[in-house]
Design a protein around this motif. Sequence first.
Motif, PDB file in Angstrom:
ATOM      1  N   SER A  78       0.632  -0.952   0.018  1.00 28.73           N
ATOM      2  CA  SER A  78       0.112  -0.398  -0.036  1.00 28.73           C
ATOM      3  C   SER A  78       0.664   1.589  -0.027  1.00 28.73           C
ATOM      4  N   GLY A 103      -7.268  11.569  11.246  1.00 29.68           N
ATOM      5  CA  GLY A 103      -7.694  11.973   9.845  1.00 29.68           C
ATOM      6  C   GLY A 103      -8.896  12.199   9.555  1.00 29.68           C
ATOM      7  N   TRP A 104      -9.414  13.125  10.540  1.00 29.79           N
ATOM      8  CA  TRP A 104     -10.484  14.299  10.997  1.00 29.79           C
ATOM      9  C   TRP A 104     -10.158  15.300   9.537  1.00 29.79           C
ATOM     10  N   GLU A 108      -3.863  11.087   7.427  1.00 23.70           N
ATOM     11  CA  GLU A 108      -3.658  10.103   8.582  1.00 23.70           C
ATOM     12  C   GLU A 108      -1.930   9.821   9.347  1.00 23.70           C
ATOM     13  N   GLU A 133      -0.665   8.777   5.481  1.00 18.30           N
ATOM     14  CA  GLU A 133      -1.645   8.749   4.167  1.00 18.30           C
ATOM     15  C   GLU A 133      -0.927   9.324   2.524  1.00 18.30           C
ATOM     16  N   LEU A 135      -1.330  11.914   0.390  1.00 20.10           N
ATOM     17  CA  LEU A 135      -1.742  12.489  -0.593  1.00 20.10           C
ATOM     18  C   LEU A 135      -1.226  12.535  -2.260  1.00 20.10           C
ATOM     19  N   GLY A 230      -6.821  14.199  -1.844  1.00 19.31           N
ATOM     20  CA  GLY A 230      -6.410  13.335  -1.411  1.00 19.31           C
ATOM     21  C   GLY A 230      -7.631  11.891  -2.203  1.00 19.31           C
ATOM     22  N   GLU A 231      -7.658  11.329  -1.639  1.00 15.68           N
ATOM     23  CA  GLU A 231      -8.724   9.921  -2.316  1.00 15.68           C
ATOM     24  C   GLU A 231      -9.711   9.928  -1.248  1.00 15.68           C
ATOM     25  N   ARG A 232      -9.214   9.548   0.309  1.00 17.83           N
ATOM     26  CA  ARG A 232     -10.153   8.976   1.350  1.00 17.83           C
ATOM     27  C   ARG A 232     -11.094  10.415   1.448  1.00 17.83           C
ATOM     28  N   ALA A 233     -10.725  11.848   1.260  1.00 18.88           N
ATOM     29  CA  ALA A 233     -10.961  12.948   1.411  1.00 18.88           C
ATOM     30  C   ALA A 233     -10.695  14.039  -0.016  1.00 18.88           C
ATOM     31  N   LEU A 236      -7.296  17.533   2.431  1.00 19.44           N
ATOM     32  CA  LEU A 236      -6.900  17.122   3.867  1.00 19.44           C
ATOM     33  C   LEU A 236      -5.444  17.800   3.699  1.00 19.44           C
TER      34      LEU A 236
END
Length: 324
Positions: A78, A103-104, A108, A133, A135, A230-233, A236
């Motif tokens: 990953s 991660g908010w 992360e 994480e 990005l 990013g991908e998760r949000a 970030l």
Amino acid sequence: MSPGVSKGNGARMGFEPPQRLVRALGRQYGEPAAAEWLNRLPALAGEAVSARGLAVERVVAPGGRSGLVVLVRRPDGSPATLKIAPSLAAPSLERAALAHWKGWGAVELLDAADTADAVSTTTGATDCALLLERLQPEISLRSLPEAKALLEAAGTVRRLWVDPPVGHGFETVAERTAREAAALRATDEGDDSLAPLVSAALAARDELCASSAETRLLHGAFGQGKVLAGERAPWLAVGPEPLVGEPAYDLARLARDRVEDLVAASSGPSSARRRVSRLADSLDMDGGRLRGWTLFRAVESGVRALTAGRRQTAELLLEFASWL
């Protein structure tokens, strides 16, 4: 060229710091301290990579101004990002803030405390390395049109303003700005041309610190360039210099983003004041407090740039501050 170190797959990889990082560290900590850490950087990076079983893809260039940023793969394949920062940049506080945000609104933190504790401290890698994480380092809010960038920035930073953890070790806005105010007073004594602007900034800071009762965890260095895709949000925040205090302090640097465009425009003064008002309104914030912190932080940064010989940057910031 910095010497190579082993990657997770046995190949060799050089950890050559980008020139932007070299210049920034020299300005921030002085040439001798920066050179000492940069000489140790290959060993620090190599140890952090080896201890986590990472495979190195590439060093991000031009990268950031506070540490080396390396794109890596974890043992399971990953993607992740490894950041190596000098101890003077307090990466332990960045780690604590990122762990608290979980991660908010922010990148992360991937390496848990037990993983970090397992890293050998022979060269200090435990203190200096953060596994984050992945990005998109080349895409920040500065890639968007100004109005859209400010809207996304406001939505991102408000997520970070949470209660700080119990027993935290973060300094306060009052503590950080007290040091900056002391340096400003010394400058004021030696340069009469700056006296009115410096006096106004110092008065604003003293009044704001005396009347603030809010205590939130703040990013500390928030701006459009500190928010990556990013991908998760979609967006970030990265690179915090965390402290606790009132959110208006955190918006003050954002308020002067793209200052060169404001100064170049004929409507610069009115546009700058409208931007401060709109930012305050969008986050239900007292506009006067945001104006005060924007004034103080712009003057402090401008005077510091002037002292360091970065006259063009200094002139932009001080002209912006004079409009407030």
